[in-house]
Design a protein around this motif. Structure first.
Motif, PDB file in Angstrom:
ATOM      1  N   ILE A 203       0.848  -1.201   0.000  1.00 27.71           N
ATOM      2  CA  ILE A 203       0.000   0.000   0.000  1.00 27.71           C
ATOM      3  C   ILE A 203       0.881   1.247   0.000  1.00 27.71           C
ATOM      4  CG2 ILE A 203      -1.744   1.314   1.275  1.00 27.71           C
ATOM      5  CD1 ILE A 203      -2.884  -1.300   2.274  1.00 27.71           C
ATOM      6  N   GLY A 204       1.918   1.213   0.825  1.00 28.69           N
ATOM      7  CA  GLY A 204       2.817   2.370   0.898  1.00 28.69           C
ATOM      8  C   GLY A 204       3.393   2.706  -0.468  1.00 28.69           C
ATOM      9  N   TYR A 205       3.799   1.675  -1.181  1.00 23.48           N
ATOM     10  CA  TYR A 205       4.424   1.883  -2.496  1.00 23.48           C
ATOM     11  C   TYR A 205       3.427   2.485  -3.491  1.00 23.48           C
ATOM     12  CZ  TYR A 205       7.239   0.872  -6.636  1.00 23.48           C
ATOM     13  OH  TYR A 205       7.960   0.984  -7.801  1.00 23.48           O
ATOM     14  N   PRO A 232      14.780  -4.078   8.791  1.00 21.95           N
ATOM     15  CA  PRO A 232      15.033  -5.027   7.696  1.00 21.95           C
ATOM     16  C   PRO A 232      14.562  -4.501   6.336  1.00 21.95           C
ATOM     17  CG  PRO A 232      13.955  -6.130   9.540  1.00 21.95           C
ATOM     18  CD  PRO A 232      13.947  -4.666   9.850  1.00 21.95           C
ATOM     19  N   ALA A 233      13.655  -3.515   6.355  1.00 27.92           N
ATOM     20  CA  ALA A 233      13.130  -2.999   5.085  1.00 27.92           C
ATOM     21  C   ALA A 233      13.796  -1.680   4.690  1.00 27.92           C
ATOM     22  CB  ALA A 233      11.622  -2.808   5.196  1.00 27.92           C
ATOM     23  N   ALA A 234      14.873  -1.310   5.425  1.00 26.80           N
ATOM     24  CA  ALA A 234      15.481   0.018   5.189  1.00 26.80           C
ATOM     25  C   ALA A 234      15.982   0.172   3.754  1.00 26.80           C
ATOM     26  CB  ALA A 234      16.620   0.238   6.170  1.00 26.80           C
ATOM     27  N   SER A 294       1.630  -3.129  20.538  1.00 26.28           N
ATOM     28  CA  SER A 294       2.908  -2.524  20.925  1.00 26.28           C
ATOM     29  C   SER A 294       3.406  -1.575  19.832  1.00 26.28           C
ATOM     30  CB  SER A 294       3.934  -3.574  21.335  1.00 26.28           C
ATOM     31  OG  SER A 294       4.387  -4.234  20.218  1.00 26.28           O
ATOM     32  N   ILE A 295       3.149  -1.897  18.551  1.00 25.18           N
ATOM     33  CA  ILE A 295       3.545  -0.968  17.473  1.00 25.18           C
ATOM     34  C   ILE A 295       2.791   0.358  17.629  1.00 25.18           C
ATOM     35  CG2 ILE A 295       3.373  -0.540  14.969  1.00 25.18           C
ATOM     36  CD1 ILE A 295       3.842  -3.529  14.521  1.00 25.18           C
ATOM     37  N   TYR A 296       1.470   0.259  17.841  1.00 22.78           N
ATOM     38  CA  TYR A 296       0.657   1.490  17.868  1.00 22.78           C
ATOM     39  C   TYR A 296       0.862   2.300  19.145  1.00 22.78           C
ATOM     40  CZ  TYR A 296      -0.718   1.038  13.244  1.00 22.78           C
ATOM     41  OH  TYR A 296      -0.620   1.025  11.875  1.00 22.78           O
ATOM     42  N   SER A 298       3.841   2.614  20.607  1.00 24.16           N
ATOM     43  CA  SER A 298       5.071   3.397  20.453  1.00 24.16           C
ATOM     44  C   SER A 298       4.895   4.487  19.393  1.00 24.16           C
ATOM     45  CB  SER A 298       6.269   2.498  20.143  1.00 24.16           C
ATOM     46  OG  SER A 298       6.204   2.083  18.807  1.00 24.16           O
ATOM     47  N   GLN A 299       4.134   4.202  18.346  1.00 24.34           N
ATOM     48  CA  GLN A 299       3.942   5.240  17.322  1.00 24.34           C
ATOM     49  C   GLN A 299       3.056   6.370  17.864  1.00 24.34           C
ATOM     50  OE1 GLN A 299       3.030   3.405  13.529  1.00 24.34           O
ATOM     51  NE2 GLN A 299       5.059   2.480  13.449  1.00 24.34           N
ATOM     52  N   ALA A 300       2.123   6.016  18.741  1.00 21.87           N
ATOM     53  CA  ALA A 300       1.270   7.042  19.353  1.00 21.87           C
ATOM     54  C   ALA A 300       2.128   8.013  20.159  1.00 21.87           C
ATOM     55  CB  ALA A 300       0.240   6.379  20.264  1.00 21.87           C
ATOM     56  N   LEU A 427      -1.481 -11.223  -4.136  1.00 21.58           N
ATOM     57  CA  LEU A 427      -1.076 -10.134  -3.240  1.00 21.58           C
ATOM     58  C   LEU A 427      -2.341  -9.414  -2.813  1.00 21.58           C
ATOM     59  CD1 LEU A 427       1.847  -8.474  -5.249  1.00 21.58           C
ATOM     60  CD2 LEU A 427       2.071  -9.699  -3.099  1.00 21.58           C
ATOM     61  N   SER A 428      -2.293  -8.748  -1.658  1.00 24.11           N
ATOM     62  CA  SER A 428      -3.523  -8.089  -1.214  1.00 24.11           C
ATOM     63  C   SER A 428      -3.728  -6.754  -1.948  1.00 24.11           C
ATOM     64  CB  SER A 428      -3.492  -7.891   0.297  1.00 24.11           C
ATOM     65  OG  SER A 428      -2.392  -7.108   0.628  1.00 24.11           O
ATOM     66  N   SER A 429      -4.932  -6.194  -1.791  1.00 20.93           N
ATOM     67  CA  SER A 429      -5.272  -4.945  -2.481  1.00 20.93           C
ATOM     68  C   SER A 429      -4.289  -3.861  -2.071  1.00 20.93           C
ATOM     69  CB  SER A 429      -6.660  -4.466  -2.075  1.00 20.93           C
ATOM     70  OG  SER A 429      -7.430  -5.493  -1.555  1.00 20.93           O
TER      71      SER A 429
HETATM   72  N1  LIG Z   1      -8.227  -0.590   6.280  1.00 25.10           N
HETATM   73  C1  LIG Z   1      -8.269  -1.122   5.086  1.00 25.10           C
HETATM   74  O1  LIG Z   1      -9.216  -0.947   4.327  1.00 25.10           O
HETATM   75  C2  LIG Z   1      -7.129  -1.962   4.600  1.00 25.10           C
HETATM   76  C3  LIG Z   1      -7.103  -2.405   3.274  1.00 25.10           C
HETATM   77  C4  LIG Z   1      -6.025  -3.149   2.841  1.00 25.10           C
HETATM   78  C5  LIG Z   1      -5.010  -3.466   3.726  1.00 25.10           C
HETATM   79  N2  LIG Z   1      -5.075  -3.052   5.009  1.00 25.10           N
HETATM   80  C6  LIG Z   1      -4.002  -3.324   5.960  1.00 25.10           C
HETATM   81  O2  LIG Z   1      -2.983  -2.356   5.713  1.00 25.10           O
HETATM   82  C7  LIG Z   1      -1.740  -2.867   6.165  1.00 25.10           C
HETATM   83  C8  LIG Z   1      -0.692  -2.686   5.105  1.00 25.10           C
HETATM   84  O3  LIG Z   1      -0.993  -3.503   3.998  1.00 25.10           O
HETATM   85  P1  LIG Z   1       0.138  -3.828   2.937  1.00 25.10           P
HETATM   86  O4  LIG Z   1      -0.492  -4.710   1.919  1.00 25.10           O
HETATM   87  O5  LIG Z   1       0.829  -2.595   2.487  1.00 25.10           O
HETATM   88  O6  LIG Z   1       1.110  -4.682   3.847  1.00 25.10           O
HETATM   89  P2  LIG Z   1       2.633  -4.961   3.607  1.00 25.10           P
HETATM   90  O7  LIG Z   1       2.994  -6.086   4.478  1.00 25.10           O
HETATM   91  O8  LIG Z   1       2.890  -5.010   2.149  1.00 25.10           O
HETATM   92  O9  LIG Z   1       3.340  -3.636   4.163  1.00 25.10           O
HETATM   93  C9  LIG Z   1       3.406  -3.342   5.516  1.00 25.10           C
HETATM   94  C10 LIG Z   1       4.636  -2.498   5.693  1.00 25.10           C
HETATM   95  O10 LIG Z   1       4.679  -2.095   7.044  1.00 25.10           O
HETATM   96  C11 LIG Z   1       6.003  -2.222   7.494  1.00 25.10           C
HETATM   97  N3  LIG Z   1       6.016  -2.343   8.941  1.00 25.10           N
HETATM   98  C12 LIG Z   1       5.812  -3.416   9.714  1.00 25.10           C
HETATM   99  N4  LIG Z   1       5.927  -3.099  10.998  1.00 25.10           N
HETATM  100  C13 LIG Z   1       6.204  -1.774  11.042  1.00 25.10           C
HETATM  101  C14 LIG Z   1       6.466  -0.867  12.093  1.00 25.10           C
HETATM  102  N5  LIG Z   1       6.458  -1.251  13.361  1.00 25.10           N
HETATM  103  N6  LIG Z   1       6.730   0.412  11.777  1.00 25.10           N
HETATM  104  C15 LIG Z   1       6.753   0.814  10.500  1.00 25.10           C
HETATM  105  N7  LIG Z   1       6.533  -0.005   9.462  1.00 25.10           N
HETATM  106  C16 LIG Z   1       6.259  -1.282   9.738  1.00 25.10           C
HETATM  107  C17 LIG Z   1       6.483  -3.490   6.790  1.00 25.10           C
HETATM  108  O11 LIG Z   1       7.890  -3.593   6.797  1.00 25.10           O
HETATM  109  C18 LIG Z   1       5.920  -3.267   5.415  1.00 25.10           C
HETATM  110  O12 LIG Z   1       6.772  -2.461   4.619  1.00 25.10           O
HETATM  111  C19 LIG Z   1      -2.009  -4.306   6.536  1.00 25.10           C
HETATM  112  O13 LIG Z   1      -2.191  -4.378   7.932  1.00 25.10           O
HETATM  113  C20 LIG Z   1      -3.301  -4.619   5.834  1.00 25.10           C
HETATM  114  O14 LIG Z   1      -4.008  -5.654   6.483  1.00 25.10           O
HETATM  115  C21 LIG Z   1      -6.116  -2.304   5.452  1.00 25.10           C
END
Ligand SMILES: NC(=O)c1ccc[n+]([C@@H]2O[C@H](COP(=O)([O-])OP(=O)(O)OC[C@H]3O[C@@H](n4cnc5c(N)ncnc54)[C@H](O)[C@@H]3O)[C@@H](O)[C@H]2O)c1
Length: 518
Positions: A203-205, A232-234, A294-296, A298-300, A427-429
């Motif tokens: 999604i980020g990409y 690991p993704a740097a 724990s991720i959310y 620390s990010q919060a 791959l997911s959406s």
């Molecule tokens: N809300 C929605 O409608 C919706 C729709 C699609 C996907 N999603 C969710 O969105 C998220 C991302 O999806 P994706 O397909 O891009 O997944 P992805 O696995 O391709 O990407 C996730 C990215 O997050 C990074 N990441 C993991 N832990 C992290 C952290 N602690 N800090 C920063 N980055 C971190 C990973 O290294 C990876 O680059 C998933 O959780 C997915 O389930 C939500």
């Protein structure tokens, strides 16, 4: 998978072989077959060293090199291409796998077994022969085959002469079969890990070029992108930064790519949280929740301390509603109205299905509602949705004229769309999720058109008898950067039950998240 980790994983197998050889030795002593013992012992140790050299060596040079791999896995095209390319470069060795060293034996004499092996070797599939010829000199091949045959033939002769050894023979078969299975599983696991690594940041990409092109904040708004990922993704993240620079987006005034959450959060006005820990096979719901909590958490804290005042937050990563709730809990100074989660993808999917069904422009359909959780319990409500026609806006239900479709197939299609995309794309959406994230922020910041509402996961204030204290998806309108829940919509009995069901699920998730915190 690294050589050392594979080496560690094979240690128990090697030990088991040694134990097995010792058992055989003691049995042979009893039977006074010392010469045969020597044959077996030497052969076993040669076999093990053969395994070590041929199995590990390729991993030293390049992990996952394996020409025959494509026969075992479904993702054939990708790996076929990947491995065949790699083999052109490293064509002086070939990975040999334990499962190929121990071929399945039919019962019968040693001679027929030997003949069967030669027959099998000579009649192997054409592409395998070609690959084998490329990677191993034929003479060497034959010598190694001889070693293998001599072990098995010697063993079979001994068992044939000594019926009391049959249980040992059975144990040997069982051992080989378990060992082969173990190697196969490890191979599959390492491929999956590799596949996952390649598939990261989907999604980020897809999202960053949309933002840089002005899709999110309009064509006149310059942006500076802060990209955060885990260490690991740097390197991959740095690659994305290079691509953004290369694309020369006129609105892009800067890119910070970092693995430091503080650097990423410093000064941001809008935070789109797509990073999260995905649920992996065999993981309990609670384990995934605990990782994301724990991720959310620390990010919060980082956002609270370092983001710009009035920073708007959109949580995309799943479980999106509960991640957003945790973020709200641990960033108390960020106003709760500034923390939202994404259900816009489900909203857009519903619009898309109706536009396809009625064969109208999707932009002419409006006011569907997604209530509740971004999960399979969410409620898809079209009772207030309309379509723009030449004679004005008309209700979707009246135009579709098929309640059965609207109450069943339409809902399941939207609900299962994510899974259907994974099945089709492997791959997911990503594109649709990124585009929906842009829609969510754009409408929030720039406002919804008059008479139109959208679905957003927001902090519940008790509207529609939804318990307060949940992040729940409601229909909202936006103006001047603020959202407002649309009030007094009629909820029919069918939808009411669903609204309550999804609220119950969110309350459960909340309790689970809190239990992870304690
Ligand atoms: N809300 C929605 O409608 C919706 C729709 C699609 C996907 N999603 C969710 O969105 C998220 C991302 O999806 P994706 O397909 O891009 O997944 P992805 O696995 O391709 O990407 C996730 C990215 O997050 C990074 N990441 C993991 N832990 C992290 C952290 N602690 N800090 C920063 N980055 C971190 C990973 O290294 C990876 O680059 C998933 O959780 C997915 O389930 C939500």
């Amino acid at each position: 998978m690294s050589q050392s980790s594979l080496g560690k994983k094979l240690q128990p197998a090697k030990k088991a072989w040694k134990r097995f050889a010792r058992t055989v030795e003691s049995k042979f002593h009893n039977l006074n077959l010392s010469k045969a013992i020597k044959v077996i012992k030497t052969s076993c140790s040669r076999l093990l060293s053969y395994c070590s050299i041929r199995f590990f060596h390729p991993f030293k040079k390049h992990s996952l090199t394996r020409p025959h791999y494509r026969r075992y896995h479904c993702n054939r095209d990708f790996y076929g291409h990947y491995y065949s390319n790699k083999n052109h470069v490293h064509n002086n060795f070939s990975a040999i796998y334990i499962d190929q060293l121990y071929s399945e034996e039919a019962a019968g004499s040693s001679t027929s077994s030997l003949q069967a092996k030669h027959f099998h070797a000579e009649n192997n599939s054409r592409d395998k022969q070609v690959v084998d010829e490329q990677v191993l000199p034929r003479k060497e091949d034959k010598e190694k085959e001889k070693v293998l045959y001599s072990i098995e033939d010697a063993w079979r002769e001994i068992v044939a002469k000594s019926p009391q050894l049959r249980p040992v023979d059975e144990r040997a078969d069982e051992f080989i079969s378990n060992f082969r299975q173990e190697i196969k599983l490890q191979k599959e696991k390492s491929i999956l890990e590799f596949e996952e690594m390649l598939a990261r940041g989907q999604i980020g990409y897809a999202l960053v070029p949309m933002i840089a092109r002005g899709v999110m904040l309009g064509p006149d708004q310059p942006v500076i992108l802060h990209l955060l990922d885990i260490p690991p993704a740097a390197e991959a993240l740095n690659g994305v930064k290079m691509e953004l620079v290369d694309a020369a987006f006129p609105l892009l005034k800067g890119v910070i790519a970092t693995t430091d959450v503080v650097e990423a959060c410093t000064g941001v006005n809008i935070a789109v949280m797509v990073g999260g820990f995905p649920r992996k096979e065999g993981m309990e719901r609670k384990d995934v929740m605990s990782k994301n909590v724990s991720i959310y958490k620390s990010q919060a804290s980082a956002l609270e301390k370092h983001a710009a005042a009035n920073c708007k937050v959109l949580v995309v990563a799943n479980p999106a509603n509960t991640n957003a709730l945790i973020l709200k809990e641990f960033a108390p100074s960020i106003p709760e109205k500034n923390i939202t989660c994404m259900t816009r993808l489900d909203h857009n999917r519903a619009l898309g299905q109706i536009s396809e069904r009625l064969n109208v422009q999707v932009s002419d359909v409006k006011n569907v509602i997604i209530w509740g959780n971004h999960s399979s319990t969410q409620c898809h409500d079209v009772n207030h949705a309309t379509v723009k026609t030449s004679s004005g806006e008309e209700p979707v239900r009246e135009l579709v004229k098929d309640d059965e479709w609207l109450n069943a197939e339409f809902i399941t299609t939207v609900q299962q769309r994510g899974a259907a995309i994974i099945k089709a794309r492997k791959l997911s959406s990503a594109l649709s999720a990124a585009s929906s994230a842009c829609d969510h922020i754009r409408d929030w910041v720039l406002g919804t058109p008059e008479g139109t509402w959208v679905s957003m996961g927001v902090y519940s204030d008790g509207s529609y008898n939804v318990p307060s204290g949940l992040i729940y998806s409601f229909p909202v309108t936006c103006q001047n950067g603020e959202w407002k829940i649309v009030q007094e919509l009629r909820i029919d009995e069918f939808s009411r039950k669903k609204l309550d069901l999804t609220a119950d699920e969110l309350s459960e998730e909340k309790a689970l998240a809190y239990s992870c915190l304690s």
